[in-house]
Design an enzyme around this catalytic site. Structure first.
Site, mmCIF file in Angstrom:
data_model
loop_
_atom_site.group_PDB
_atom_site.id
_atom_site.type_symbol
_atom_site.label_atom_id
_atom_site.label_comp_id
_atom_site.label_asym_id
_atom_site.label_seq_id
_atom_site.Cartn_x
_atom_site.Cartn_y
_atom_site.Cartn_z
ATOM 1 N N LYS A 22 -28.932 -2.932 29.264
ATOM 2 C CA LYS A 22 -27.604 -1.662 28.648
ATOM 3 C C LYS A 22 -28.584 -0.455 28.354
ATOM 4 O O LYS A 22 -28.457 0.685 28.769
ATOM 5 C CB LYS A 22 -26.915 -2.760 26.824
ATOM 6 C CG LYS A 22 -26.842 -1.707 26.540
ATOM 7 C CD LYS A 22 -26.192 -2.076 25.123
ATOM 8 C CE LYS A 22 -25.799 -1.067 23.926
ATOM 9 N NZ LYS A 22 -26.138 -0.761 23.643
ATOM 10 N N CYS A 117 -23.355 1.522 16.876
ATOM 11 C CA CYS A 117 -23.802 0.592 15.625
ATOM 12 C C CYS A 117 -23.915 0.953 14.317
ATOM 13 O O CYS A 117 -24.777 1.830 14.623
ATOM 14 C CB CYS A 117 -24.564 -0.577 15.910
ATOM 15 S SG CYS A 117 -23.878 -1.748 17.392
ATOM 16 N N ASP A 307 -33.638 -4.735 17.730
ATOM 17 C CA ASP A 307 -32.563 -5.230 18.240
ATOM 18 C C ASP A 307 -32.409 -7.410 18.518
ATOM 19 O O ASP A 307 -31.307 -7.367 19.278
ATOM 20 C CB ASP A 307 -32.267 -4.748 19.479
ATOM 21 C CG ASP A 307 -31.603 -3.327 19.246
ATOM 22 O OD1 ASP A 307 -31.223 -2.393 18.168
ATOM 23 O OD2 ASP A 307 -31.520 -3.132 20.582
ATOM 24 N N ARG A 399 -20.174 -4.730 23.762
ATOM 25 C CA ARG A 399 -20.391 -3.704 24.490
ATOM 26 C C ARG A 399 -21.394 -3.723 24.772
ATOM 27 O O ARG A 399 -21.655 -3.023 26.078
ATOM 28 C CB ARG A 399 -20.533 -2.993 23.088
ATOM 29 C CG ARG A 399 -19.289 -1.694 22.221
ATOM 30 C CD ARG A 399 -19.988 -0.927 21.163
ATOM 31 N NE ARG A 399 -21.008 0.358 21.960
ATOM 32 C CZ ARG A 399 -22.087 -0.562 21.121
ATOM 33 N NH1 ARG A 399 -21.967 -0.976 19.358
ATOM 34 N NH2 ARG A 399 -23.299 0.395 20.934
#
Ligand code: UD1
Length: 432
Positions: A22, A117, A307, A399
């Site tokens: 991503k 986020c 993450d 997302r």
């Protein structure tokens, strides 16, 4: 609105294939606007952030054609507008890459202040510092960023903070600048290297991506007509590795770059689970006993990625002993711990530190995805928990993960996506 319903206590078993990254994809699509031509992007994750970016890019006059579920062509010969739709750009973080790309290509750009986020304050001062050092004029006001330039001239830029976004944005702005740009103290994440590789495939001269200094020799023009495959997603691969450990499962993870996963592998081995590289793009992870406690500090690559902190948090919430996680990148990344506590975890957090007193079992509960990676962590928790977990706010998860419930289902999870208002939504069919 949808929610996920998970019936837990399933050890995940089988094989999973990782999609393109991503965070590389959302930078490569704007980078494709630097050329006056057509590029083909393969291994593109089919996720909502990518679809939103495609919509914004089409609004600017480029033409996007989906040639398969994971590949597009971008025809950027006719960029007719440099003002990206404000409401769309505010919806996610990566819209700021349009600034670097369009400054380079068109000399002017306007976007909404990027969203993304809610992990704490997300300033963009390092991006602006870089653009201004190259000679651009940047104005920020009323939730809009506007940047213009006469010309961009290469210079030395020292990053006060290691920033993924600022490093990429400065690379995008400087590939067509006059002379040489040096970025000192850049981020080194795999997606930084991937964006540099993409730019070089277009004819740019970017050297040193992935090291402590990036040198960009400006070129006059970039060329299109290339086909580029996005690097596999380090974070998606790490999510499945940690899901294997948390569920006491046994998973073979394909289409990953094992070198990018070393920081996760090291922690998996430290807590008594197993990870074995089968070849450069496949890793086997399994766990047959309760993991032991460990301390984690998130750091820029090659450190432990922020993450993957929530997914690791799920593992440690069920470990034997008390673990400490220190989150050094984001101020508010422990919101998920309140949700895990609803499932029986014993976590106390204050500021950037959380203490995980390991419990032997989590219990299913209704919980809410507070952000993208928190959502992934809650799925893992639901798969491990005794009973039924409902996860709300799936838009965060969509997302960044393609077909996440399908992938977990193929690994044996009992997970279903249902409409919030479906009267039968609490009923889950258990596969034998
Ligand atoms: C990217 C990732 C995100 C990941 C993060 C860190 C994307 C789309 N998102 O976010 O998933 O969690 O890297 O690996 O790629 N900072 C400043 N000033 C700036 C820029 C950043 O102070 O101008 C600070 C931030 O507040 C944060 C730290 O630097 O504390 C790292 O941020 P950065 O690496 O820029 O994160 P993003 O690029 O936003």
């Amino acid at each position: 609105m949808d929610k996920l319903v998970i019936k837990g206590k399933t050890p995940l078993k089988g094989e999973v294939t990782i999609n393109g990254a991503k965070n590389a994809a959302v930078a490569i699509l704007p980078a494709a606007l630097l050329i006056d031509g057509i590029t083909t992007i393969e291994n593109l994750p089919n996720i909502s952030d990518v679809k939103l970016l495609c919509e914004i890019i089409e609004n600017l006059g480029a033409k996007i054609t989906w040639i398969s579920n994971n590949a597009i062509t971008i025809d950027s010969r006719n960029i007719s507008c440099t003002q990206a739709p404000i409401e769309l750009t505010r919806k996610f973080r990566a819209s700021y890459y349009l600034i670097g790309a369009l400054l380079g290509r068109c000399g002017e750009v306007q976007v909404g202040m990027p969203g993304g986020c809610k992990l704490g304050a997300r300033p963009i001062d390092q991006h602006i510092k870089g653009f201004e050092a190259l000679g651009a004029k940047v104005e920020v006001g009323q939730g809009i960023i506007k940047a213009t330039r006469e010309k961009l001239i290469g210079t030395n830029i020292y990053m006060d903070i290691v920033s993924v976004g600022a490093t990429i944005n400065i690379m995008l702005a400087s590939v067509l600048a006059e002379g040489t740009t040096i970025i000192d103290n850049p981020a080194k994440e795999p997606h930084i290297v991937d964006v540099a590789n993409f730019l070089n495939a277009l004819g740019a001269d970017v050297r040193g991506a992935g090291t402590d200094v990036i040198k960009i020799n400006g070129v006059q023009k970039l060329e299109g007509n290339i086909t580029y495959s996005v690097v596999p997603d380090q974070i998606e691969a790490g999510t499945f590795m940690l899901a294997a450990v948390a569920s006491h499962g046994d998973i073979i993870i394909r289409n990953c770059i094992t070198k990018h996963l070393e920081c996760i592998t090291a922690k998996i081995l430290e807590i008594g689970a197993h990870a074995e590289e089968l070849d450069g793009d496949t890793i086997h992870v399994w766990c047959n006993k309760r993991p032991t406690k460990a301390n984690i500090k998130t750091l820029p690559y090659p450190g432990f990625p922020t993450d993957l902190q929530p997914q690791m948090g799920v593992v440690l919430s069920m470990a034997n002993g008390t673990s400490i996680i220190n989150e050094s990148i984001w101020e508010s990344r422990f919101q998920y711990t309140d949700e895990l506590n609803k499932m029986g975890a014993k976590i106390t957090s204050q500021g950037k530190t959380a203490i995980f007193e390991g419990v032997s079992t989590l219990y299913g509960a209704p919980v809410s995805a507070t952000d993208l990676r928190a959502g992934a962590a809650l799925i893992i928790a639901g798969i491990c928990a005794d009973g039924i977990t409902e996860i709300h706010n799936l838009e965060h998860i969509d997302r960044g993960y393609e077909n996440i419930e399908e992938k977990f289902r193929k690994l044996g999870a009992n997970i279903t996506r249902v409409k919030e208002d479906d009267p039968n939504n609490h009923l889950v069919d258990l596969p034998e």
